[in-house]
Design an enzyme around this catalytic site. Structure first.
Site, mmCIF file in Angstrom:
data_model
loop_
_atom_site.group_PDB
_atom_site.id
_atom_site.type_symbol
_atom_site.label_atom_id
_atom_site.label_comp_id
_atom_site.label_asym_id
_atom_site.label_seq_id
_atom_site.Cartn_x
_atom_site.Cartn_y
_atom_site.Cartn_z
ATOM 1 N N ARG A 145 0.732 -1.336 0.067
ATOM 2 C CA ARG A 145 0.097 0.027 -0.177
ATOM 3 C C ARG A 145 0.852 1.071 -0.200
ATOM 4 O O ARG A 145 0.406 2.374 -0.384
ATOM 5 C CB ARG A 145 -0.850 -0.189 1.229
ATOM 6 C CG ARG A 145 -2.117 -0.856 1.062
ATOM 7 C CD ARG A 145 -2.978 -1.090 2.143
ATOM 8 N NE ARG A 145 -4.339 -1.566 1.726
ATOM 9 C CZ ARG A 145 -5.394 -1.958 2.521
ATOM 10 N NH1 ARG A 145 -5.050 -1.965 3.805
ATOM 11 N NH2 ARG A 145 -6.601 -2.396 2.016
ATOM 12 N N LYS A 163 -15.925 -16.708 4.938
ATOM 13 C CA LYS A 163 -17.346 -16.699 5.044
ATOM 14 C C LYS A 163 -18.110 -16.476 3.888
ATOM 15 O O LYS A 163 -17.877 -15.483 3.233
ATOM 16 C CB LYS A 163 -17.689 -15.748 6.128
ATOM 17 C CG LYS A 163 -17.226 -15.995 7.609
ATOM 18 C CD LYS A 163 -17.666 -14.728 8.546
ATOM 19 C CE LYS A 163 -18.179 -15.148 9.922
ATOM 20 N NZ LYS A 163 -18.471 -14.008 10.667
ATOM 21 N N GLY A 176 -7.927 -8.130 1.087
ATOM 22 C CA GLY A 176 -6.536 -7.936 1.779
ATOM 23 C C GLY A 176 -6.204 -9.041 2.129
ATOM 24 O O GLY A 176 -4.557 -9.122 1.759
ATOM 25 N N GLY A 221 -12.716 -4.639 0.768
ATOM 26 C CA GLY A 221 -13.977 -4.284 0.932
ATOM 27 C C GLY A 221 -14.327 -3.319 -0.011
ATOM 28 O O GLY A 221 -15.555 -3.253 -0.515
HETATM 29 P P1 ADP Z 1 -10.103 -11.370 1.664
HETATM 30 O O1 ADP Z 1 -9.373 -10.514 2.853
HETATM 31 O O2 ADP Z 1 -9.051 -11.601 0.726
HETATM 32 O O3 ADP Z 1 -11.252 -10.868 1.003
HETATM 33 P P2 ADP Z 1 -11.344 -13.305 3.457
HETATM 34 O O4 ADP Z 1 -11.089 -12.303 4.658
HETATM 35 O O5 ADP Z 1 -12.672 -13.847 2.985
HETATM 36 O O6 ADP Z 1 -10.319 -12.929 2.153
HETATM 37 O O7 ADP Z 1 -10.626 -14.863 3.789
HETATM 38 C C1 ADP Z 1 -9.471 -14.905 4.110
HETATM 39 C C2 ADP Z 1 -9.388 -16.184 5.406
HETATM 40 O O8 ADP Z 1 -10.214 -17.270 4.780
HETATM 41 C C3 ADP Z 1 -7.971 -16.489 5.489
HETATM 42 O O9 ADP Z 1 -7.632 -16.013 6.758
HETATM 43 C C4 ADP Z 1 -7.849 -17.930 5.234
HETATM 44 O O10 ADP Z 1 -7.078 -18.625 6.348
HETATM 45 C C5 ADP Z 1 -9.361 -18.256 5.521
HETATM 46 N N1 ADP Z 1 -9.862 -19.634 4.829
HETATM 47 C C6 ADP Z 1 -9.723 -20.098 3.624
HETATM 48 N N2 ADP Z 1 -10.247 -21.395 3.379
HETATM 49 C C7 ADP Z 1 -10.509 -21.681 4.976
HETATM 50 C C8 ADP Z 1 -11.016 -22.788 5.173
HETATM 51 N N3 ADP Z 1 -11.373 -23.931 4.456
HETATM 52 N N4 ADP Z 1 -11.521 -22.888 6.461
HETATM 53 C C9 ADP Z 1 -11.352 -21.954 7.109
HETATM 54 N N5 ADP Z 1 -10.754 -20.608 6.819
HETATM 55 C C10 ADP Z 1 -10.664 -20.653 5.677
#
Ligand code: ADP
Ligand code: MG
Length: 410
Positions: A42, A207, A365, A389
């Site tokens: 960033r 999620k 992120g 976001g």
């Molecule tokens: P971003 O920040 O790129 O939008 P998210 O915040 O939605 O991504 O998700 C990132 C997190 O999802 C990571 O910390 C990763 O460990 C977790 N994750 C990915 N797959 C799984 C899984 N099968 N079970 C639990 N956590 C998971």
């Protein structure tokens, strides 16, 4: 109305920028570990705008938030290490103010010569920055406004927030968008306005509920939706497969069934994993095996097995879909990439994105951190968005106050 851009700033102020105090709202919210920056993406992304202003002899006042301090000074969230890194990257001294709008900030700004740069302390050390109360936010924005003659808003990661430095300040001072925001919007526009087809979206992360809006909005617009990460288990469960102790959002099952039906109607393919890496527990050294997606509880771990990554056959199938697409947007890691044993799916998908003959965009992120942590350099992707976001809300078609205040309308 169109976004007000940086090249129009001098005309708006009625003369050259030399000698003018220009506040730049950056998003320098970098990950820190023991006071050290672990990913300076960033800070680097803020350089084009800062260099352009320095070149024109502006007196540059940089502000940003960092982390989530409680509306009061907290040394753990000081921007001091960021100012230091910025100085290294700009190749020139950068002054640092020990407060945000107090005497130190005023002195630092007053001492600026043409083309000089100062960073003021974390905006969120003042509760006014994120206050819900309009008057409280406005009052803080006016204190910030006293430090400059104009605002260049360039913190793309916060444009979805109605906060003092993002929204109110842009109304008080003559304001334009910086080069980073302009670039982010150009790329996101290419994802929403006539994207080259086939257009594939890859979603993962923890999620489903975080990503419902974006799934609903993108479904009618894409050719294929690949689902991995934690959210895959809600999709598998919606199809009637037991998922053991994997992440499952029961209250989203109906919604997800609705998506599967809509996709069928619209001729959009939702590609779900055919296998997953199932572990005995949530830890880096846990025992783990590969299981078929319809037999996740048939391992030695039974119903207590946890799905922590997509399996190798899924990763290969996703990679093929990605490589044969002309436009790809990816948000959300495919597995718990922070633990090497569960990073393979994310790595295979990242690799495939670097091989797309067309536009490949990484947003989010954790997704951006994942590709860098796995050793991919930024220039191997079409674009890595600095705003998770913000980019998702853009793709959801939501209103973004920090952009609307700069003249932009979707
Ligand atoms: P971003 O920040 O790129 O939008 P998210 O915040 O939605 O991504 O998700 C990132 C997190 O999802 C990571 O910390 C990763 O460990 C977790 N994750 C990915 N797959 C799984 C899984 N099968 N079970 C639990 N956590 C998971
Ligand atoms: Mg995240």
């Amino acid at each position: 109305m169109a976004l007000r851009t940086l090249d129009t700033l001098a005309a708006r102020l009625g003369g050259p920028l030399a000698g003018t105090r220009v506040i730049v709202r950056c998003d320098l919210n970098v990950p820190l570990q023991d006071g050290r920056i672990t990913d300076d993406g960033r800070v680097r992304a803020s350089l084009p705008t800062l260099n352009a202003l320095i070149h024109q002899g502006a007196r540059v006042v940089v502000c940003s938030h960092l982390g989530r301090p409680d509306g009061a000074p907290d040394p753990a969230y000081s921007l001091a290490p960021v100012a230091q890194r910025l100085s290294e990257l700009l190749g020139k001294p950068v002054a640092f103010a020990r407060d945000t709008v107090g005497p130190s900030a005023r002195d630092a700004v007053a001492a600026l010569g043409d083309g000089d740069v100062a960073v003021i302390e974390n905006l969120r050390f003042d509760a006014g920055e994120t206050a819900k109360d309009d008057a409280q936010r406005r009052a803080f924005a006016h204190k910030l406004a006293a430090l400059g003659d104009a605002l260049v808003s360039d913190g793309f990661g916060v444009v979805h927030r109605k906060q003092a430095s993002v929204y109110d300040l842009a109304e008080i001072l003559p304001s334009v968008a910086g080069l980073l925001i302009a670039k982010e919007l150009e790329v996101l526009d290419r994802l929403t306005e006539n994207p080259q087809r086939p257009y594939t979206v890859v979603l993962g992360g923890s999620k489903v509920s975080d990503k419902l809006g974006v799934i609903a909005h993108l479904l009618p617009r894409v050719d294929k939706l690949l689902v991995g990460g934690g959210m895959m288990f809600t999709f598998l469960a919606a199809q009637g497969h037991p998922v053991g102790a994997s992440l499952l959002e029961e209250d989203q099952l109906d919604t997800v069934r609705g998506y599967l039906a809509t996709a069928k109607d619209k001729g959009v393919e939702i590609v779900l994993p055919v296998d997953a890496v199932v572990a005995a527990s949530f830890s880096a050294d846990a025992d783990h095996v590969v299981a078929d997606a319809d037999a996740l509880e048939d391992t030695a771990f039974g119903a207590s097995g946890l799905g922590l990554d997509i399996g190798p056959r899924t990763a290969e199938a996703f990679a093929n879909e990605i490589r044969s697409s002309a436009t790809v947007f990816w948000n959300g890691p495919m597995g718990v990439f922070e633990m090497p044993a569960f990073a393979a799916g994310t790595k295979t998908v990242a690799q495939a994105l670097t091989e797309v003959d067309g536009l490949s965009v990484v947003g989010g992120g954790d997704s951006a951190a994942a590709v860098r942590q796995l050793g991919f350099s930024d220039d191997r992707f079409g674009h890595i968005s600095t705003g998770g976001g913000a980019s998702l809300e853009f793709l959801e078609g939501k209103r973004l106050p920090g952009l609307e205040v700069l003249g932009w309308a979707q």
